[in-house]
Design a protein around this motif. Structure first.
Motif, PDB file in Angstrom:
ATOM      1  N   GLY A  71       6.726   2.097   6.479  1.00  0.00           N
ATOM      2  CA  GLY A  71       7.331   1.224   5.485  1.00  0.00           C
ATOM      3  C   GLY A  71       7.752   1.899   4.199  1.00  0.00           C
ATOM      4  O   GLY A  71       7.995   1.227   3.196  1.00  0.00           O
ATOM      5  N   ARG A  72       7.857   3.205   4.206  1.00  0.00           N
ATOM      6  CA  ARG A  72       8.329   3.907   3.008  1.00  0.00           C
ATOM      7  C   ARG A  72       9.660   3.318   2.582  1.00  0.00           C
ATOM      8  O   ARG A  72      10.532   3.054   3.398  1.00  0.00           O
ATOM      9  CB  ARG A  72       8.483   5.392   3.296  1.00  0.00           C
ATOM     10  CG  ARG A  72       9.157   6.148   2.148  1.00  0.00           C
ATOM     11  CD  ARG A  72       9.280   7.606   2.451  1.00  0.00           C
ATOM     12  NE  ARG A  72      10.317   7.851   3.435  1.00  0.00           N
ATOM     13  CZ  ARG A  72      11.137   8.898   3.389  1.00  0.00           C
ATOM     14  NH1 ARG A  72      11.035   9.768   2.426  1.00  0.00           N
ATOM     15  NH2 ARG A  72      12.040   9.067   4.327  1.00  0.00           N
ATOM     16  N   THR A  73       9.795   3.096   1.299  1.00  0.00           N
ATOM     17  CA  THR A  73      11.039   2.557   0.760  1.00  0.00           C
ATOM     18  C   THR A  73      11.557   3.516  -0.296  1.00  0.00           C
ATOM     19  O   THR A  73      10.941   3.671  -1.357  1.00  0.00           O
ATOM     20  CB  THR A  73      10.805   1.173   0.139  1.00  0.00           C
ATOM     21  OG1 THR A  73      10.279   0.310   1.144  1.00  0.00           O
ATOM     22  CG2 THR A  73      12.090   0.589  -0.398  1.00  0.00           C
ATOM     23  N   ILE A  74      12.659   4.157  -0.013  1.00  0.00           N
ATOM     24  CA  ILE A  74      13.275   5.068  -0.975  1.00  0.00           C
ATOM     25  C   ILE A  74      13.662   4.259  -2.209  1.00  0.00           C
ATOM     26  O   ILE A  74      14.263   3.200  -2.104  1.00  0.00           O
ATOM     27  CB  ILE A  74      14.529   5.740  -0.375  1.00  0.00           C
ATOM     28  CG1 ILE A  74      14.187   6.479   0.922  1.00  0.00           C
ATOM     29  CG2 ILE A  74      15.190   6.664  -1.400  1.00  0.00           C
ATOM     30  CD1 ILE A  74      13.433   7.745   0.773  1.00  0.00           C
ATOM     31  N   GLY A  75      13.287   4.754  -3.368  1.00  0.00           N
ATOM     32  CA  GLY A  75      13.627   4.079  -4.615  1.00  0.00           C
ATOM     33  C   GLY A  75      12.534   3.202  -5.169  1.00  0.00           C
ATOM     34  O   GLY A  75      12.624   2.758  -6.309  1.00  0.00           O
ATOM     35  N   ALA A  76      11.483   2.933  -4.379  1.00  0.00           N
ATOM     36  CA  ALA A  76      10.384   2.105  -4.903  1.00  0.00           C
ATOM     37  C   ALA A  76       9.738   2.823  -6.079  1.00  0.00           C
ATOM     38  O   ALA A  76       9.597   4.041  -6.072  1.00  0.00           O
ATOM     39  CB  ALA A  76       9.348   1.846  -3.815  1.00  0.00           C
ATOM     40  N   PRO A  77       9.361   2.084  -7.118  1.00  0.00           N
ATOM     41  CA  PRO A  77       8.715   2.714  -8.275  1.00  0.00           C
ATOM     42  C   PRO A  77       7.431   3.438  -7.888  1.00  0.00           C
ATOM     43  O   PRO A  77       6.808   3.129  -6.873  1.00  0.00           O
ATOM     44  CB  PRO A  77       8.422   1.530  -9.204  1.00  0.00           C
ATOM     45  CG  PRO A  77       9.415   0.494  -8.816  1.00  0.00           C
ATOM     46  CD  PRO A  77       9.580   0.648  -7.332  1.00  0.00           C
ATOM     47  N   ASP A  78       7.032   4.385  -8.725  1.00  0.00           N
ATOM     48  CA  ASP A  78       5.861   5.215  -8.443  1.00  0.00           C
ATOM     49  C   ASP A  78       4.574   4.415  -8.323  1.00  0.00           C
ATOM     50  O   ASP A  78       3.750   4.705  -7.461  1.00  0.00           O
ATOM     51  CB  ASP A  78       5.671   6.252  -9.560  1.00  0.00           C
ATOM     52  CG  ASP A  78       6.795   7.269  -9.615  1.00  0.00           C
ATOM     53  OD1 ASP A  78       7.275   7.673  -8.540  1.00  0.00           O
ATOM     54  OD2 ASP A  78       7.180   7.653 -10.728  1.00  0.00           O
ATOM     55  N   LEU A  79       4.388   3.441  -9.213  1.00  0.00           N
ATOM     56  CA  LEU A  79       3.113   2.734  -9.294  1.00  0.00           C
ATOM     57  C   LEU A  79       3.287   1.221  -9.244  1.00  0.00           C
ATOM     58  O   LEU A  79       4.248   0.687  -9.815  1.00  0.00           O
ATOM     59  CB  LEU A  79       2.400   3.066 -10.608  1.00  0.00           C
ATOM     60  CG  LEU A  79       2.014   4.514 -10.853  1.00  0.00           C
ATOM     61  CD1 LEU A  79       1.541   4.693 -12.291  1.00  0.00           C
ATOM     62  CD2 LEU A  79       0.954   4.958  -9.864  1.00  0.00           C
ATOM     63  N   THR A  80       2.346   0.567  -8.605  1.00  0.00           N
ATOM     64  CA  THR A  80       2.194  -0.876  -8.712  1.00  0.00           C
ATOM     65  C   THR A  80       0.933  -1.108  -9.525  1.00  0.00           C
ATOM     66  O   THR A  80      -0.095  -0.480  -9.265  1.00  0.00           O
ATOM     67  CB  THR A  80       2.060  -1.528  -7.324  1.00  0.00           C
ATOM     68  OG1 THR A  80       3.233  -1.246  -6.566  1.00  0.00           O
ATOM     69  CG2 THR A  80       1.884  -3.041  -7.431  1.00  0.00           C
ATOM     70  N   VAL A  81       1.035  -1.989 -10.519  1.00  0.00           N
ATOM     71  CA  VAL A  81      -0.090  -2.296 -11.393  1.00  0.00           C
ATOM     72  C   VAL A  81      -0.347  -3.798 -11.297  1.00  0.00           C
ATOM     73  O   VAL A  81       0.555  -4.600 -11.525  1.00  0.00           O
ATOM     74  CB  VAL A  81       0.207  -1.886 -12.849  1.00  0.00           C
ATOM     75  CG1 VAL A  81      -0.997  -2.148 -13.732  1.00  0.00           C
ATOM     76  CG2 VAL A  81       0.626  -0.419 -12.919  1.00  0.00           C
ATOM     77  N   VAL A  82      -1.587  -4.166 -10.946  1.00  0.00           N
ATOM     78  CA  VAL A  82      -1.937  -5.565 -10.704  1.00  0.00           C
ATOM     79  C   VAL A  82      -3.115  -5.950 -11.587  1.00  0.00           C
ATOM     80  O   VAL A  82      -4.060  -5.176 -11.748  1.00  0.00           O
ATOM     81  CB  VAL A  82      -2.311  -5.775  -9.209  1.00  0.00           C
ATOM     82  CG1 VAL A  82      -2.668  -7.222  -8.926  1.00  0.00           C
ATOM     83  CG2 VAL A  82      -1.188  -5.290  -8.292  1.00  0.00           C
ATOM     84  N   TRP A  83      -3.056  -7.145 -12.140  1.00  0.00           N
ATOM     85  CA  TRP A  83      -4.172  -7.714 -12.897  1.00  0.00           C
ATOM     86  C   TRP A  83      -4.204  -9.206 -12.617  1.00  0.00           C
ATOM     87  O   TRP A  83      -3.318  -9.730 -11.935  1.00  0.00           O
ATOM     88  CB  TRP A  83      -4.064  -7.408 -14.391  1.00  0.00           C
ATOM     89  CG  TRP A  83      -2.860  -7.977 -15.066  1.00  0.00           C
ATOM     90  CD1 TRP A  83      -2.787  -9.165 -15.740  1.00  0.00           C
ATOM     91  CD2 TRP A  83      -1.551  -7.415 -15.142  1.00  0.00           C
ATOM     92  NE1 TRP A  83      -1.523  -9.373 -16.213  1.00  0.00           N
ATOM     93  CE2 TRP A  83      -0.736  -8.297 -15.863  1.00  0.00           C
ATOM     94  CE3 TRP A  83      -0.976  -6.236 -14.659  1.00  0.00           C
ATOM     95  CZ2 TRP A  83       0.610  -8.055 -16.119  1.00  0.00           C
ATOM     96  CZ3 TRP A  83       0.363  -5.998 -14.913  1.00  0.00           C
ATOM     97  CH2 TRP A  83       1.127  -6.898 -15.646  1.00  0.00           C
ATOM     98  N   ASN A  84      -5.221  -9.893 -13.112  1.00  0.00           N
ATOM     99  CA  ASN A  84      -5.363 -11.324 -12.882  1.00  0.00           C
ATOM    100  C   ASN A  84      -4.086 -12.049 -13.306  1.00  0.00           C
ATOM    101  O   ASN A  84      -3.771 -12.093 -14.486  1.00  0.00           O
ATOM    102  CB  ASN A  84      -6.580 -11.849 -13.642  1.00  0.00           C
ATOM    103  CG  ASN A  84      -6.872 -13.301 -13.329  1.00  0.00           C
ATOM    104  OD1 ASN A  84      -6.365 -13.851 -12.354  1.00  0.00           O
ATOM    105  ND2 ASN A  84      -7.686 -13.928 -14.148  1.00  0.00           N
ATOM    106  N   ARG A  85      -3.385 -12.575 -12.351  1.00  0.00           N
ATOM    107  CA  ARG A  85      -2.143 -13.325 -12.560  1.00  0.00           C
ATOM    108  C   ARG A  85      -0.983 -12.478 -13.076  1.00  0.00           C
ATOM    109  O   ARG A  85      -0.086 -12.981 -13.750  1.00  0.00           O
ATOM    110  CB  ARG A  85      -2.372 -14.520 -13.471  1.00  0.00           C
ATOM    111  CG  ARG A  85      -3.315 -15.523 -12.870  1.00  0.00           C
ATOM    112  CD  ARG A  85      -3.254 -16.842 -13.593  1.00  0.00           C
ATOM    113  NE  ARG A  85      -3.980 -17.814 -12.814  1.00  0.00           N
ATOM    114  CZ  ARG A  85      -5.181 -18.283 -13.158  1.00  0.00           C
ATOM    115  NH1 ARG A  85      -5.748 -17.897 -14.259  1.00  0.00           N
ATOM    116  NH2 ARG A  85      -5.785 -19.149 -12.397  1.00  0.00           N
ATOM    117  N   GLY A  86      -0.996 -11.202 -12.790  1.00  0.00           N
ATOM    118  CA  GLY A  86       0.115 -10.370 -13.229  1.00  0.00           C
ATOM    119  C   GLY A  86       0.325  -9.176 -12.328  1.00  0.00           C
ATOM    120  O   GLY A  86      -0.596  -8.698 -11.671  1.00  0.00           O
TER     121      GLY A  86
END
Length: 141
Positions: A71-86
């Motif tokens: 599922g590699r997606t060229i162009g996807a940002p480096d990081l996903t950041v998750v927090w409570n409701r965000g």
């Protein structure tokens, strides 16, 4: 607009999301990203941050094929950041690093979907942006 002009627009999209201006500070993209992750561990322990499989630097053809199947997606940002409701997506760049068209396109797609996406060079700027979005990031002492 001519058909050629429309073609040019799709080849060189403009970012619709936050992009921090280039700087002359030292540090590679990887060093800056590692600093951001370290700061998040210390200043935002309730935040989950992880790297996305998006790299084009996979050494072998078999490795790239496997990453694509995963599922590699060229162009996807480096990081996903998750927090409570965000959630937010961050692309880190070195001081003079540029977004490529695939990164701009993917970021624009996230932005159009109502998501938070930004490109940063300074890890502290990325932290401030996350805090402005409601992420539980403490102020550095």
């Amino acid at each position: 607009m001519s058909e050629w002009a429309a073609l040019d627009e799709t080849l060189t999209p403009e970012p619709l999301f936050v992009v921090e201006a280039p700087d002359k500070k030292p540090g590679t993209e990887l060093q800056r990203q590692a600093t951001l992750l370290k700061l998040l561990r210390h200043l935002a322990p309730d935040v989950i941050a992880y790297a996305n499989t998006n790299g084009t630097h996979i050494a072998s053809l078999a490795g790239r094929a496997k990453a694509n199947r995963e599922g590699r997606t060229i162009g996807a940002p480096d990081l996903t950041v998750v927090w409570n409701r965000g959630v937010a997506w961050i692309e880190m760049k070195a001081g003079k690093g540029d977004l490529n068209p695939a990164q701009i396109d993917f970021g624009n797609r996230l932005h159009r979907a109502g998501q938070h996406v930004g490109c940063f060079r300074d890890p502290m700027s990325a932290l401030e942006w996350l805090r402005s979005l409601g992420a539980p990031v403490r102020t550095a002492q």
